[in-house]
Scaffold this active site. Structure first.
Site, mmCIF file in Angstrom:
data_model
loop_
_atom_site.group_PDB
_atom_site.id
_atom_site.type_symbol
_atom_site.label_atom_id
_atom_site.label_comp_id
_atom_site.label_asym_id
_atom_site.label_seq_id
_atom_site.Cartn_x
_atom_site.Cartn_y
_atom_site.Cartn_z
ATOM 1 N N GLY A 200 0.818 -1.204 0.000
ATOM 2 C CA GLY A 200 0.000 0.000 0.000
ATOM 3 C C GLY A 200 0.856 1.260 0.000
ATOM 4 O O GLY A 200 1.963 1.296 -0.550
ATOM 5 N N SER A 201 0.359 2.288 0.666
ATOM 6 C CA SER A 201 0.996 3.602 0.592
ATOM 7 C C SER A 201 2.364 3.674 1.251
ATOM 8 O O SER A 201 3.091 4.642 1.049
ATOM 9 C CB SER A 201 0.069 4.656 1.204
ATOM 10 O OG SER A 201 -1.086 4.810 0.411
ATOM 11 N N THR A 202 2.728 2.667 2.064
ATOM 12 C CA THR A 202 4.087 2.684 2.625
ATOM 13 C C THR A 202 5.130 2.606 1.510
ATOM 14 O O THR A 202 6.255 3.082 1.671
ATOM 15 C CB THR A 202 4.303 1.534 3.618
ATOM 16 O OG1 THR A 202 4.101 0.278 2.957
ATOM 17 C CG2 THR A 202 3.351 1.643 4.799
#
Length: 490
Positions: A218-220
């Protein structure tokens, strides 16, 4: 000598020669195969004829041995807080073999390692029973406890590293199991083992999620994309506007890439784009850079290769074959991008360590029964994903996320914390509750002693990037605080 006697003598000589050849063949060529043959019960009897050496954390053993009755195996393994430490120790079972440290360092723990030859010789002449050596780990007991308790009944994992050295400080996975429950060879051991198998327990408690399970990050993963943009000179000023329209249409597609909610992403600066987690900014960045440059940067962080420390961690994946829309989606941690929690801790670690990625390791040293060190691990640089200058810029961006973005739940008084939240799609057409992620590091005036990655599966929070901030960030905070407190107590 008459002819018949000569023939008999030659024949007997050939028999003796054949016997010598066969004897040497068995002793030197087939020795290891016979020794390790699963049907060679004498090896197992010898292995469990004395207590195993111990696995040590913070100077204290987290393993032990106990005498057994009614079996030709005299001792079996015991574990202290077995479920908490199982992702580190693995298991040693009379009936089901061994895994992880228990398997990889079996020679040291049983005393059979060639490096313990002197100790075995002394024991033989003094009449003492053979003793095993100890494995000294890099783990931090308080950090491990914070990770394990923080996950609680949730399914998920935590990995924590010392960015300066690569030492693994915590490695938690839930649900877990107690290796003591099947360390023997009795009926109850077999019943416990069978109950833990995936076919009988859908939660698969014996899966080491910190090392062997890959998730969409995801956004990590936007931290990696930001690093690629800085390293390739796409942008140099993290507070300068980017060329990022809203809406932004995926290349070769009729679909727009959505952001989560009404957030200020149009031409956002890199700092603000990471703070608000703008899909449009980072998706377009990945497309502008292209697949090859994104893949190159991901590999510098350790993607697409297994990691051995010495326990094996599965390879995290940045896809090598995909079209432009796939690359754009991969740049925001979706599509076929997948990562282990250890891998994402390595990403945070490299940023915290001024761009230098140290090779992870979890065994500090091996110790003989007489307490002499027989092997010592030295920190080793793995790669340089970022220049020191660009690492500093990325630190500023990640610290903004924690100061005033989606990661405020990770703030620690007296320390500077940088982080990135993430929510990753889960299930066909995102039909199941998402994975909640948080990666972070904490630093003081003495440097950055800890970087952490947390993933919680199947969260019931809203599908927004803040899910990682609500679920995963508090766990990371407690792990980082435990390490910082340990550093102050030294």
């Amino acid at each position: 000598m008459n002819k018949p006697l000569r023939r008999i003598a030659i024949f007997c000589g050939l028999l003796v020669l054949a016997l010598l050849v066969r004897d040497n063949w068995i002793q030197y060529v087939q020795a290891d195969g016979l020794k390790n043959n699963k049907n060679n019960r004498r090896v197992l009897i010898a292995r469990y004829s004395q207590p195993r050496g111990n696995i040590i954390v913070d100077g204290r053993p987290i393993t032990g041995s106990v005498e057994t009755d009614g079996t030709d195996f005299k001792y079996k393994r015991t574990y202290k807080n077995g479920p908490m430490w199982a992702p580190v120790t693995g298991y040693a079972s009379q009936a089901f073999g061994a895994t992880q440290i228990e398997n990889l360092e079996d020679g040291i723990l049983t005393g059979n390692d060639d490096r313990l030859f002197f100790n075995r010789t002394v024991d033989m002449f003094t009449g003492k029973n053979q003793k095993g050596g100890d494995v000294i780990t890099t783990l931090n007991a308080k950090a491990q406890e914070a990770a394990y308790k923080g996950l609680g009944k949730n399914k998920g994992a935590v990995a924590a590293l010392d960015p300066r050295t690569g030492k693994i400080l915590a490695l938690a996975s839930t649900p877990s199991y107690d290796p003591s429950k099947f360390a023997g060879s009795g009926k109850s051991d077999e019943e416990t083992w069978n109950a833990l198998q995936p076919k009988n327990d859908k939660d698969d408690p014996m899966l080491n999620r910190a090392l062997r399970q890959t998730y969409p990050p995801g956004s990590t993963f936007k931290v990696v994309t930001a690093a690629a943009a800085l390293e390739n000179g796409k942008y140099t000023d993290i507070d300068g506007a980017t060329n990022s329209p809203v809406p932004w249409r995926l290349p070769l597609s009729t679909q727009d890439l959505p952001n989560e909610g009404n957030i200020p992403c149009e031409n956002a600066t890199l700092r603000q784009a990471l703070r608000y987690s703008c899909n449009t900014v980072f998706g377009k960045l990945g497309d502008d850079l292209g697949k090859d440059k994104m893949l190159e940067e991901a590999k510098k962080f350790g993607f697409n290769e297994e990691v051995f420390m010495p326990v094996r961690s599965a390879a995290s994946i940045y896809p090598e074959k995909m079209d432009r829309p796939g690359n754009a989606l991969s740049s925001i941690g979706q599509f076929d991008t997948r990562a282990t929690p250890l891998q994402m801790a390595m990403v945070a670690s490299a940023v915290a360590n001024d761009g230098k990625l140290m090779k992870p390791y979890m065994i500090d040293s091996l110790r003989a029964p007489n307490l002499n060190t027989v092997d010592q691990t030295s920190p080793e640089e793995m790669s340089q994903p970022l220049s020191s200058e660009n690492a500093g810029k990325l630190q500023d961006m990640m610290e903004t996320v924690v100061k005033e973005g989606t990661g405020t739940n990770a703030q620690i008084p007296g320390a500077t914390v940088g982080g990135k939240t993430g929510t990753a799609q889960h299930g066909v057409a995102n039909s199941e509750n998402p994975y909640a992620w948080f990666i972070s590091y904490a630093k003081t005036d003495e440097g950055s002693p800890v970087a952490v990655a947390v993933v919680v599966e199947g969260s019931d929070t809203l599908r927004s990037d803040i899910a990682g901030g609500k679920l995963a960030a508090p766990i990371a905070k407690n792990v980082m605080k435990a390490v910082l407190d340990s550093e102050r107590d030294k």
